[in-house]
Scaffold this motif. Structure first.
Motif, PDB file in Angstrom:
ATOM      1  N   MET A  63      -2.835 -89.912  10.811  1.00 45.52           N
ATOM      2  CA  MET A  63      -4.170 -89.337  10.676  1.00 45.52           C
ATOM      3  C   MET A  63      -4.486 -88.472  11.890  1.00 45.52           C
ATOM      4  N   LYS A  64      -5.136 -87.336  11.639  1.00 42.15           N
ATOM      5  CA  LYS A  64      -5.598 -86.473  12.722  1.00 42.15           C
ATOM      6  C   LYS A  64      -7.119 -86.579  12.807  1.00 42.15           C
ATOM      7  N   VAL A  65      -7.632 -86.496  14.044  1.00 43.80           N
ATOM      8  CA  VAL A  65      -9.053 -86.729  14.289  1.00 43.80           C
ATOM      9  C   VAL A  65      -9.640 -85.633  15.163  1.00 43.80           C
ATOM     10  N   ASN A  66     -10.768 -85.080  14.735  1.00 45.42           N
ATOM     11  CA  ASN A  66     -11.630 -84.264  15.590  1.00 45.42           C
ATOM     12  C   ASN A  66     -12.914 -85.046  15.821  1.00 45.42           C
ATOM     13  N   TYR A  67     -13.338 -85.147  17.081  1.00 46.57           N
ATOM     14  CA  TYR A  67     -14.600 -85.810  17.393  1.00 46.57           C
ATOM     15  C   TYR A  67     -15.683 -84.744  17.478  1.00 46.57           C
ATOM     16  N   LEU A  68     -16.709 -84.891  16.641  1.00 44.01           N
ATOM     17  CA  LEU A  68     -17.785 -83.906  16.571  1.00 44.01           C
ATOM     18  C   LEU A  68     -19.074 -84.420  17.211  1.00 44.01           C
ATOM     19  N   GLY A  69     -18.952 -85.478  18.008  1.00 48.05           N
ATOM     20  CA  GLY A  69     -20.102 -86.010  18.728  1.00 48.05           C
ATOM     21  C   GLY A  69     -20.751 -87.199  18.052  1.00 48.05           C
ATOM     22  N   HIS A  70     -21.438 -88.017  18.873  1.00 46.36           N
ATOM     23  CA  HIS A  70     -22.169 -89.196  18.430  1.00 46.36           C
ATOM     24  C   HIS A  70     -21.261 -90.129  17.626  1.00 46.36           C
TER      25      HIS A  70
ATOM     26  N   GLY B   5     -14.350 -95.005  21.150  1.00 45.86           N
ATOM     27  CA  GLY B   5     -15.780 -95.236  21.307  1.00 45.86           C
ATOM     28  C   GLY B   5     -16.614 -94.223  20.543  1.00 45.86           C
ATOM     29  N   MET B   6     -17.791 -94.655  20.131  1.00 43.95           N
ATOM     30  CA  MET B   6     -18.740 -93.760  19.463  1.00 43.95           C
ATOM     31  C   MET B   6     -20.157 -94.261  19.715  1.00 43.95           C
ATOM     32  N   HIS B   7     -21.131 -93.450  19.323  1.00 41.46           N
ATOM     33  CA  HIS B   7     -22.546 -93.793  19.459  1.00 41.46           C
ATOM     34  C   HIS B   7     -22.905 -94.064  20.917  1.00 41.46           C
ATOM     35  N   TYR B   8     -22.607 -93.080  21.763  1.00 40.84           N
ATOM     36  CA  TYR B   8     -22.964 -93.175  23.180  1.00 40.84           C
ATOM     37  C   TYR B   8     -23.296 -91.775  23.703  1.00 40.84           C
ATOM     38  N   ASP B   9     -24.093 -91.720  24.752  1.00 41.47           N
ATOM     39  CA  ASP B   9     -24.443 -90.499  25.504  1.00 41.47           C
ATOM     40  C   ASP B   9     -25.413 -89.552  24.800  1.00 41.47           C
TER      41      ASP B   9
ATOM     42  N   GLN C 102     -10.568 -95.137  24.229  1.00 45.97           N
ATOM     43  CA  GLN C 102     -10.549 -93.682  24.309  1.00 45.97           C
ATOM     44  C   GLN C 102     -11.956 -93.147  24.082  1.00 45.97           C
ATOM     45  N   LEU C 103     -12.403 -92.302  25.015  1.00 45.87           N
ATOM     46  CA  LEU C 103     -13.668 -91.593  24.862  1.00 45.87           C
ATOM     47  C   LEU C 103     -13.302 -90.139  24.625  1.00 45.87           C
ATOM     48  N   LEU C 104     -13.303 -89.732  23.384  1.00 44.00           N
ATOM     49  CA  LEU C 104     -12.785 -88.429  23.014  1.00 44.00           C
ATOM     50  C   LEU C 104     -13.731 -87.301  23.433  1.00 44.00           C
ATOM     51  N   LYS C 105     -13.162 -86.173  23.728  1.00 42.75           N
ATOM     52  CA  LYS C 105     -13.937 -84.972  24.011  1.00 42.75           C
ATOM     53  C   LYS C 105     -14.520 -84.437  22.703  1.00 42.75           C
TER      54      LYS C 105
END
Length: 230
Positions: free
Chosen positions: A1-8, A188-192, A216-219
């Motif tokens: 699986m490939k992942v893009n983090y789009l925030g939150h 991680g998610m739902h932070y910052d 992992q805290l993704l960019k």
């Protein structure tokens, strides 16, 4: 699986040639202001619950792409009244074989209501089995004993856990959650995103590492950047 983090708590997965968007909340998120929402393409949208910070861009993306929206019965019913007819309703404990893999809706301990105040059903998480791996998307949740069952009956390779505290688990409880589900690879998610949920990144990573767990805290990336493989 490939992942893009789009925030939150928003991720764009590519699984088995399909694009799966999770909890679309981009336009209202200042940390994701560089992402062009109109360029997001997806085949499916998974929605864990109805709060505005998880459905902020749901309707326009669903209408533009025609993606199938998978969520609780109540949210799919509400979306139908907003003109979104390509929905797949589920409820806790139910599973379905989609063309990207097997998806099971699981318990999350959190509230759920739609932006207009309509009841949003029960908050949920998802367990996805695809391409020989198992992924757990916790959604917004507190630490709960149901997680032990998820770890007992699934070999979870990667888990997406909220860590921002105040509205969900914080770092300490998320570490225990990772132990409950027997997973060493946490994203991680739902932070910052808001003042209530800002975290110290170095302390968070170290706390997990001290427990023998990789956090992992993704960019937050735009769609021109290469997705990571997990």
């Amino acid at each position: 699986m490939k992942v893009n983090y789009l925030g939150h708590s928003t991720f764009l997965f590519e699984i088995a040639g399909k694009k799966v968007l999770i909890d679309p909340f981009i336009t209202p998120n200042e940390l994701a202001s560089h992402i062009k929402v109109d360029e997001i393409e997806c085949d499916y949208i998974l929605v864990t619950h109805g709060h505005s910070d998880h459905v902020g861009d749901l309707i326009p993306i669903a209408k533009r792409t025609g993606a199938k929206v998978v969520s609780s019965f109540e949210i799919i019913d509400w979306l139908g009244k907003q003109g979104i007819e390509n929905g797949h309703p589920m409820n806790l404990g139910g599973a379905w074989n989609f063309d990207f893999g097997n998806l099971k809706m699981v318990y999350a301990s959190h509230s759920s209501s739609m932006p207009d105040g309509t009841y949003g059903g029960t908050a949920a998480g998802f367990i996805i089995k695809a391409e020989g791996k198992t992924y757990y998307i916790a959604g917004d949740t507190s630490l709960n004993l149901e997680m032990k069952l998820f770890g007992e009956f699934n070999q979870i390779d990667f888990a997406f856990l909220p860590i921002g505290d105040n509205f969900t688990m914080g770092i300490d409880d998320a570490i225990i959650a990772a132990q409950f589900i027997n997973c060493k690879n946490i994203i991680g998610m739902h932070y910052d995103t808001f003042g209530y949920i800002k975290i110290d990144h170095e302390k968070a990573v170290k706390a997990f590492a001290d427990a023998g767990i990789n956090l992992q805290l993704l960019k937050i990336t735009d769609l021109s950047e290469e997705a990571i493989s997990i």
